[in-house]
Design a protein around this motif. Structure first.
Motif, mmCIF file in Angstrom:
data_model
loop_
_atom_site.group_PDB
_atom_site.id
_atom_site.type_symbol
_atom_site.label_atom_id
_atom_site.label_comp_id
_atom_site.label_asym_id
_atom_site.label_seq_id
_atom_site.Cartn_x
_atom_site.Cartn_y
_atom_site.Cartn_z
ATOM 1 N N TYR A 128 11.251 -10.789 -33.454
ATOM 2 C CA TYR A 128 11.412 -10.305 -32.005
ATOM 3 C C TYR A 128 12.702 -10.193 -31.786
ATOM 4 O O TYR A 128 13.510 -11.180 -32.038
ATOM 5 N N ARG A 156 7.568 -10.605 -23.595
ATOM 6 C CA ARG A 156 9.003 -9.991 -23.393
ATOM 7 C C ARG A 156 8.578 -8.618 -24.222
ATOM 8 O O ARG A 156 9.158 -7.418 -23.840
ATOM 9 N N GLU A 157 7.850 -8.491 -25.425
ATOM 10 C CA GLU A 157 7.552 -7.291 -26.051
ATOM 11 C C GLU A 157 7.101 -6.462 -25.460
ATOM 12 O O GLU A 157 7.378 -5.062 -25.185
ATOM 13 N N LYS A 158 5.971 -6.811 -24.614
ATOM 14 C CA LYS A 158 5.295 -6.037 -23.849
ATOM 15 C C LYS A 158 5.988 -5.341 -22.593
ATOM 16 O O LYS A 158 5.955 -4.137 -22.440
ATOM 17 N N ARG A 199 9.694 -7.719 -16.594
ATOM 18 C CA ARG A 199 10.874 -8.272 -17.561
ATOM 19 C C ARG A 199 11.776 -8.758 -17.265
ATOM 20 O O ARG A 199 12.422 -9.646 -17.936
ATOM 21 N N GLN A 224 9.255 -5.190 -22.317
ATOM 22 C CA GLN A 224 10.517 -4.386 -22.527
ATOM 23 C C GLN A 224 10.126 -3.154 -23.160
ATOM 24 O O GLN A 224 10.626 -1.952 -22.886
ATOM 25 N N SER A 225 8.880 -2.839 -23.631
ATOM 26 C CA SER A 225 8.265 -1.563 -24.061
ATOM 27 C C SER A 225 7.704 -0.795 -22.909
ATOM 28 O O SER A 225 7.828 0.301 -22.852
ATOM 29 N N SER A 226 7.223 -1.223 -21.929
ATOM 30 C CA SER A 226 6.543 -0.879 -20.811
ATOM 31 C C SER A 226 7.732 -0.486 -19.793
ATOM 32 O O SER A 226 7.559 0.254 -18.765
ATOM 33 N N GLY A 227 8.791 -1.390 -19.744
ATOM 34 C CA GLY A 227 9.918 -1.051 -18.673
ATOM 35 C C GLY A 227 9.480 -1.697 -17.309
ATOM 36 O O GLY A 227 10.065 -1.457 -16.205
ATOM 37 N N GLU A 279 5.364 -12.387 -27.026
ATOM 38 C CA GLU A 279 4.599 -11.305 -26.829
ATOM 39 C C GLU A 279 4.775 -10.731 -25.379
ATOM 40 O O GLU A 279 4.695 -9.459 -25.288
#
Length: 346
Positions: free
Chosen positions: A345, A276-278, A287, A280-283, A274
């Protein structure tokens, strides 16, 4: 793993009754419709093969042989044959098995989605013959030292030999708890050679599980803040960052992880993916730390080698969760009663 003692200390739910070694009571005989293209079917069958390793070792300890042995139904019911058993050279226990799928149909009608061979590994057994060895290996998992132990070496050798003869596309890996730790390390090693084995990892241990379950919110928050500060401090110190290609090389390997949010052994993986996903999406800069454990950050702060290729951290996975009352037990994966859909994921 050392699940029972830890769950008791944290007040987690206890199993209502011991998990039976009798195949007839598992619920698996209800799987009379064969559908290897179904994720649910594959999960149930592979979990049964892992259970077969546990029961074989229990048969050995209790000297059950021939018609008295309880192990064979766990694989024979689904048309698998036992090719080999993997024996620990320290305590002489059975810790793994190599199965071959032998359907009644000919090769022209081989079921789509089915494996040719499955190499499965059991988890910790707190019996007199196995407890000491298994618990020591559990400790080695947390210390990120399992890859130096002979049990992993034997598992790795067996899989490499199978892949060299049968090909990686024909070999599946599976394990539960400590067995999942072994299977994950084997899978990662094979992936780095370009062999991406289908893998079913039930309740795999997350190395930082103790941190994830620290009771004091204040202490936990303090550690979390410290880890973030260390991450930012490393921003301009790229030589201490893990080589990105080593992590990216694993991205094509997408193991199936079966996790329970209340199982302190494996629940860290849920939060990990969760996060990593957050990130990676936010930059966000955070990360950069997601491939690494808190332990790794702290080790780096003291100037020691930061990155280990053997950390139980991976970039991709198919994650399936359960809401069973028996958070760490393999039996929760036999049926669909408490199992959620799968999330990927990458």
């Amino acid at each position: 793993m050392i699940c029972q003692a830890i769950q008791k200390g944290l007040g987690l739910s206890k199993p209502k009754q011991p998990e039976s070694h009798d195949f007839k009571h598992s619920g698996l005989p209800l799987l009379t419709t064969v559908d290897w293209e179904s994720e649910h079917y594959r999960r149930s069958i592979i979990a049964s093969l892992v259970k077969g390793v546990y029961v074989m070792e229990d048969d050995r300890q209790n000297k059950r042989q021939g018609c008295k042995a309880l192990g064979p139904p766990w694989w024979e019911f689904f048309d698998f044959q036992l090719l080999d058993t993997l024996i620990d050279e320290v305590d002489w226990s059975i810790f793994g098995a190599v199965y071959e799928f032998k359907p009644n149909s000919n090769n022209d009608d081989y079921p789509k989605g089915a494996p040719r061979y499955v190499v499965a590994f059991r988890g910790t057994m707190l019996n007199e013959d196995t407890a000491v060895r298994d618990i020591l290996l559990d400790i080695n998992v947390f210390l990120n030292n399992l890859h130096h132990r002979s049990r992993f070496g034997k598992a790795m050798e067996a899989v490499e030999n199978m892949v060299s003869v049968k090909g990686s596309s024909n070999i599946w890996l599976a394990g539960h708890s400590l067995g999942s730790a072994i299977a994950m390390l084997v899978g990662k090693k094979m992936a780095k050679t370009g062999n991406f084995l289908v893998s079913y990892l039930f309740n795999p241990p997350f190395v930082a599980f103790l941190f994830e379950n620290i009771g004091s919110r204040t202490v936990k928050r303090g550690i979390d803040i410290a880890s973030r500060l260390l991450t930012h401090a490393m921003k301009n110190n790229q030589e201490k960052q893990p080589p990105e290609h080593l992590f990216k090389d694993l991205s094509q390997w997408v193991p199936n992880l079966f996790l329970h949010p209340a199982d302190i052994i494996c629940s860290g993986f849920i939060k990990y993916f969760e996060l990593r996903e957050k990130m990676q999406s936010s930059g966000c800069i955070e990360r950069l730390a997601t491939p690494n454990s808190l332990k790794g950050l702290l080790v780096n702060a003291f100037g020691k080698e930061f990155y280990s290729e053997d950390l139980h951290l991976i970039p991709s996975a198919r994650v399936t969760t359960s809401c069973s009352l028996n958070a760490h037990w393999l039996g929760q994966w036999f049926t669909d009663d408490s199992v959620s859909d799968t999330k990927v994921y990458c």
